[in-house]
Structure formats: C-alpha cells, structure tokens
Design a protein around this motif. Structure first.
Motif, PDB file in Angstrom:
ATOM      1  N   ILE A 243       0.852  -1.187   0.000  1.00 23.92           N
ATOM      2  CA  ILE A 243       0.000   0.000   0.000  1.00 23.92           C
ATOM      3  C   ILE A 243       0.886   1.233   0.000  1.00 23.92           C
ATOM      4  O   ILE A 243       1.758   1.387   0.864  1.00 23.92           O
ATOM      5  CB  ILE A 243      -0.929   0.032   1.230  1.00 23.92           C
ATOM      6  N   GLY A 244       0.670   2.106  -0.990  1.00 23.98           N
ATOM      7  CA  GLY A 244       1.426   3.350  -1.076  1.00 23.98           C
ATOM      8  C   GLY A 244       0.616   4.510  -0.542  1.00 23.98           C
ATOM      9  O   GLY A 244      -0.453   4.817  -1.077  1.00 23.98           O
ATOM     10  N   GLY A 245       1.107   5.155   0.511  1.00 19.04           N
ATOM     11  CA  GLY A 245       0.396   6.272   1.119  1.00 19.04           C
ATOM     12  C   GLY A 245       0.835   7.607   0.551  1.00 19.04           C
ATOM     13  O   GLY A 245       1.165   7.728  -0.635  1.00 19.04           O
ATOM     14  N   GLN A 246       0.867   8.617   1.395  1.00 20.86           N
ATOM     15  CA  GLN A 246       1.204   9.963   0.949  1.00 20.86           C
ATOM     16  C   GLN A 246       2.708  10.120   0.763  1.00 20.86           C
ATOM     17  O   GLN A 246       3.507   9.327   1.247  1.00 20.86           O
ATOM     18  CB  GLN A 246       0.679  10.986   1.954  1.00 20.86           C
ATOM     19  N   GLY A 247       3.066  11.189   0.066  1.00 18.68           N
ATOM     20  CA  GLY A 247       4.470  11.489  -0.173  1.00 18.68           C
ATOM     21  C   GLY A 247       4.872  11.168  -1.599  1.00 18.68           C
ATOM     22  O   GLY A 247       4.177  10.457  -2.324  1.00 18.68           O
ATOM     23  N   GLU A 248       6.012  11.717  -2.009  1.00 15.65           N
ATOM     24  CA  GLU A 248       6.541  11.494  -3.348  1.00 15.65           C
ATOM     25  C   GLU A 248       7.961  10.955  -3.251  1.00 15.65           C
ATOM     26  O   GLU A 248       8.720  11.299  -2.337  1.00 15.65           O
ATOM     27  CB  GLU A 248       6.545  12.801  -4.150  1.00 15.65           C
ATOM     28  N   GLY A 249       8.318  10.106  -4.210  1.00 18.12           N
ATOM     29  CA  GLY A 249       9.681   9.588  -4.273  1.00 18.12           C
ATOM     30  C   GLY A 249      10.089   8.886  -2.993  1.00 18.12           C
ATOM     31  O   GLY A 249       9.372   8.042  -2.454  1.00 18.12           O
ATOM     32  N   ASP A 275      -2.841   1.922  -4.433  1.00 21.64           N
ATOM     33  CA  ASP A 275      -2.570   3.348  -4.267  1.00 21.64           C
ATOM     34  C   ASP A 275      -3.514   3.919  -3.215  1.00 21.64           C
ATOM     35  O   ASP A 275      -4.732   3.875  -3.370  1.00 21.64           O
ATOM     36  CB  ASP A 275      -2.775   4.058  -5.604  1.00 21.64           C
ATOM     37  N   ALA A 276      -2.950   4.451  -2.126  1.00 23.38           N
ATOM     38  CA  ALA A 276      -3.746   5.085  -1.067  1.00 23.38           C
ATOM     39  C   ALA A 276      -3.136   6.440  -0.736  1.00 23.38           C
ATOM     40  O   ALA A 276      -2.976   6.806   0.427  1.00 23.38           O
ATOM     41  CB  ALA A 276      -3.805   4.190   0.164  1.00 23.38           C
ATOM     42  N   ARG A 277      -2.804   7.208  -1.773  1.00 20.60           N
ATOM     43  CA  ARG A 277      -2.081   8.456  -1.579  1.00 20.60           C
ATOM     44  C   ARG A 277      -2.912   9.535  -0.895  1.00 20.60           C
ATOM     45  O   ARG A 277      -2.398  10.592  -0.554  1.00 20.60           O
ATOM     46  CB  ARG A 277      -1.559   8.973  -2.917  1.00 20.60           C
ATOM     47  N   ALA A 283      -4.171   2.811   9.953  1.00 23.03           N
ATOM     48  CA  ALA A 283      -5.488   2.170   9.935  1.00 23.03           C
ATOM     49  C   ALA A 283      -6.135   2.269   8.559  1.00 23.03           C
ATOM     50  O   ALA A 283      -6.680   1.285   8.038  1.00 23.03           O
ATOM     51  CB  ALA A 283      -6.398   2.799  10.990  1.00 23.03           C
ATOM     52  N   VAL A 284      -6.089   3.461   7.951  1.00 22.53           N
ATOM     53  CA  VAL A 284      -6.716   3.643   6.640  1.00 22.53           C
ATOM     54  C   VAL A 284      -5.954   2.866   5.569  1.00 22.53           C
ATOM     55  O   VAL A 284      -6.556   2.196   4.720  1.00 22.53           O
ATOM     56  CB  VAL A 284      -6.791   5.138   6.280  1.00 22.53           C
ATOM     57  N   MET A 285      -4.632   2.928   5.602  1.00 25.50           N
ATOM     58  CA  MET A 285      -3.842   2.199   4.607  1.00 25.50           C
ATOM     59  C   MET A 285      -4.076   0.696   4.721  1.00 25.50           C
ATOM     60  O   MET A 285      -4.220  -0.003   3.708  1.00 25.50           O
ATOM     61  CB  MET A 285      -2.361   2.533   4.765  1.00 25.50           C
ATOM     62  N   ASP A 286      -4.145   0.182   5.945  1.00 24.54           N
ATOM     63  CA  ASP A 286      -4.387  -1.250   6.125  1.00 24.54           C
ATOM     64  C   ASP A 286      -5.785  -1.638   5.651  1.00 24.54           C
ATOM     65  O   ASP A 286      -5.986  -2.723   5.088  1.00 24.54           O
ATOM     66  CB  ASP A 286      -4.207  -1.641   7.592  1.00 24.54           C
ATOM     67  N   ALA A 287      -6.773  -0.757   5.879  1.00 22.13           N
ATOM     68  CA  ALA A 287      -8.128  -1.046   5.408  1.00 22.13           C
ATOM     69  C   ALA A 287      -8.155  -1.137   3.885  1.00 22.13           C
ATOM     70  O   ALA A 287      -8.827  -2.005   3.308  1.00 22.13           O
ATOM     71  CB  ALA A 287      -9.098   0.035   5.894  1.00 22.13           C
TER      72      ALA A 287
END
Length: 386
Positions: A243-249, A275-277, A283-287
């Motif tokens: 799961i890819g969260g916020q941020g770049e590079g 993609d969970a950017r 918790a949200v990324m795991d969901a």
C-alpha cells in the motif's frame, strides 16, 4: 434453480403483500398479483418487482408519492421498502398492466454519508480528516448509523436496535470521510461475521444485525435434495499487497499486508499494489490493503436447482441468505458456501419458485462487471473526498 414451497396450511397464502403510505401507515393488502419476483441479497440491497392489472383497485394507492410495500413470506419478514420506480402498459384492453419496483430499506445505508466529525456542522469538518469506527462489527455499524443517520440527519422513523457486540473485530476499523455508509461498511462487517438489516416494524425503520447460521444438511444430486449443481472456481490473484500512502519519491510511505493462510493453501507468493495516496495513517492504509486482498482472493460459486418442497426451504425453519450450506458438487467433493442471494417468484397463492445462489458465480459477466465497477467507484470516491 427451482424449488417449490407450499403454504403452511390450506388457505394461508405464502406471500402477504401490504401497502403503506410515505409515513409507513397501513393502506391496504394486495391479494393475487399478476407476477411478483423478489431477489433477496446478503448485505446488498434486495429488490422486488410486482405487476398488477392496470384496472386493479389498489393501483392508486401504489401510485401515491412515497408509497411503500412490506412483504412477508411464510409469515416472516421478507422485504420492506419504498417503491422506487413504476410503469404501465395500456392499449385499452384486458392485458393492460401496472408494474412497481421496490428497494429494501437497507438502501438507507447508501443514502447516509459518514462525516469526519458527525457531531459538528459542515463548516467545522476540518478538525478531523477521518472518523474511524473501531471494535466489533456490530458496534461499528450501529455507532456509524446512530451518529450520522439518527442524530445528525434525523431520518424519519429510523431507530437502531440495542448493541449486543456481535461479530469479530474489524482490523483497522472502518474510516469515513463523506463516504456512503454502505460503501465502507461492506464487505468489512460481512467478513467479520454479521449481516445488516433495516426492517419496517410498525411505523419505524429498525436497523439491526444478524449472525448467519452454519447449516448442517448437505445438499446433493445423489441425495435427491438437488436436481442439478454447477460450480465455478477461480484461483486467487494475489496473496500480498503493498500500500502506497502519501508522499513522493523517497518520502512516500509504504505498508504491506500478507495473507499467510492463502499462501499456505495455494503454495503461492503473488503481490499487488494499492494506491492510497489520499492518506498515510496506518489504519486507513491497512483497510485499503484488506480491500485489495479481498478483491484479489479466490472466487468460488455454486448454482443449484432444488428438488421440490423437501427439507431445504426458504424462511422459518429453513435457510436464509447469509447462511452457509455444504453442497456436494461431485463424488467425494463437498464445498461449503454462503448463500449470497435467493430469488422467490410468486406462482400462485400457495406456491413459489425458489432459486438460491451460493458463493460467487464467476462465469456470469454481469456480476463480474458489477464487482469491478464497485471497486473502481470506491477508489474514485476516496480521491474525491480527500
């Protein structure tokens, strides 16, 4: 996929069809429709379509704005909800018909948004990014509906039954940021072992949950409980998700979830990316990761034709959608699957065709397409509400 149910006693109709006005006050009963078909679904919106002769004296009641139906089957609640569409065909003859379509009251979960701060006004929603409900499945459902549907929206007649803390704990909880409740609650609470119902009881709409049953009666062609059985199976596409969260590079946050049971069962290692950017909380990324694992999981489906009015019947003392049933698909191979939906068709006052479907039928393109669209819309909504 047809089975025949007979009335519990001579003179007692299988279906009891009642018409209510928009305030859920009784108007009249419908005796013998020209046709009636109810599709009862597990944790999805059930529907009912009914046709009458255009000259039927109850047509004006059905055409009133906000009219509703409540239908019992074998004395038990089958469906209640508003008439969402109607149509008529008239050429001035005896075959003129009037048709209505009803959606089950659980549809209310599609009409309520989960606000980040449900106790505050719209201009104060910036104090929290998400409202995440945690705990067991029943607590999550009833807290979300109470805060957003009962307290905030004050939906007329909507009440929530007492919480009995049923269902397993939902990993990571269920987060909301102006999502429709149904979009986030399902299939998370279904996976936790409960179903959600909204039923008209007197003048109220009562939300509650149901724990499905594990049926022990094995169905089989050999045992003469089935006329026919069909099966489809699809291997899982992934056992791990990144799961890819916020941020770049190099600043982007990543998490990974693994289904060890799936990897052991299929002797596989297969990865997918989600993609969970729009968020970077664990918790949200795991969901989101759990959602992808479900989408990429195995798909088993069984279609059956019931062999008449034997021991396997829909309703009181029989099966309901959500129940699990063992089905012998071939000699020595038995699959236990969840009854996802059941179609009931009115044939006469004392007979109905019953067509259950278990698991996920993967060779039906319309079902597969609907599932893909639902997943796509969930992901678009996550970006829109960011």
């Amino acid at each position: 996929m047809t089975g025949i149910n007979s009335g519990a006693a001579f003179g007692v109709p299988l279906f009891r069809i009642s018409v209510y006005n928009k305030d859920r006050q009784f108007e009249c009963n419908i005796g013998n429709p020209s046709s009636l078909e109810a599709v009862i679904r597990w944790d999805q919106v059930s529907t009912l379509t009914m046709s009458l002769p255009l000259g039927h004296k109850r047509v004006p009641n059905l055409m009133a704005d906000g009219a509703r139906l409540r239908v019992l089957f074998r004395g038990e609640h089958l469906i209640s909800g508003p008439i969402v569409s109607d149509s008529l065909e008239s050429s001035g003859g005896k075959d003129d018909t009037y048709t209505v379509t009803v959606e089950d009251d659980v549809r209310v979960l599609k009409e309520i948004l989960g606000w980040p701060v449900p106790t505050a006004g719209i201009i104060s929603q910036d104090s929290s990014e998400y409202r995440t409900y945690t705990g067991n499945a029943e607590s999550i459902v009833k807290a979300a509906v109470t805060e957003n549907g009962v307290n905030r929206l004050a939906i007329p007649g909507l009440t929530v039954a007492p919480n009995l803390n049923r269902g397993a704990t939902v990993p990571g909880g269920v987060p909301f940021r102006f999502h429709p409740l149904a979009e986030q609650l399902f299939p998370a609470v279904t996976d936790a072992g409960i179903g959600v119902t909204v039923r008209q009881v007197d003048g109220s709409l009562v939300l509650d949950v149901r724990e499905p049953e594990q049926l022990t009666t094995k169905l089989s062609v050999k045992g003469r409980t089935l006329k026919r059985v069909g099966m489809t199976r699809t291997r899982p596409a992934a056992s791990r998700v990144v799961i890819g969260g916020q941020g770049e590079g190099t600043a982007r946050k990543f998490r990974m979830l693994t289904d060890p049971l799936r990897e052991s069962q299929y002797e596989m290692r297969a990865e997918a990316f989600r993609d969970a950017r729009d968020d970077d909380t664990d918790a949200v990324m795991d969901a989101r990761g759990q959602e992808t694992l479900r989408e990429q999981g195995p798909k088993n489906g069984v279609s059956i034709d019931l062999a008449g009015s034997g021991i396997f019947q829909y309703g009181p003392g029989g099966f309901h959608v959500g129940d699990s049933v063992p089905i012998e698909v071939t000699g020595g191979v038995t699959m236990t699957e969840v009854i996802r939906e059941c179609t009931l068709r009115w044939k006469s006052a004392h007979h109905a065709d019953i067509e259950p479907s278990a698991g996920e039928i993967t060779n039906q393109p319309e079902r597969a397409m609907a599932n893909r669209f639902a997943a796509m819309f969930r992901r678009i909504r996550n970006q829109e509400t960011r």
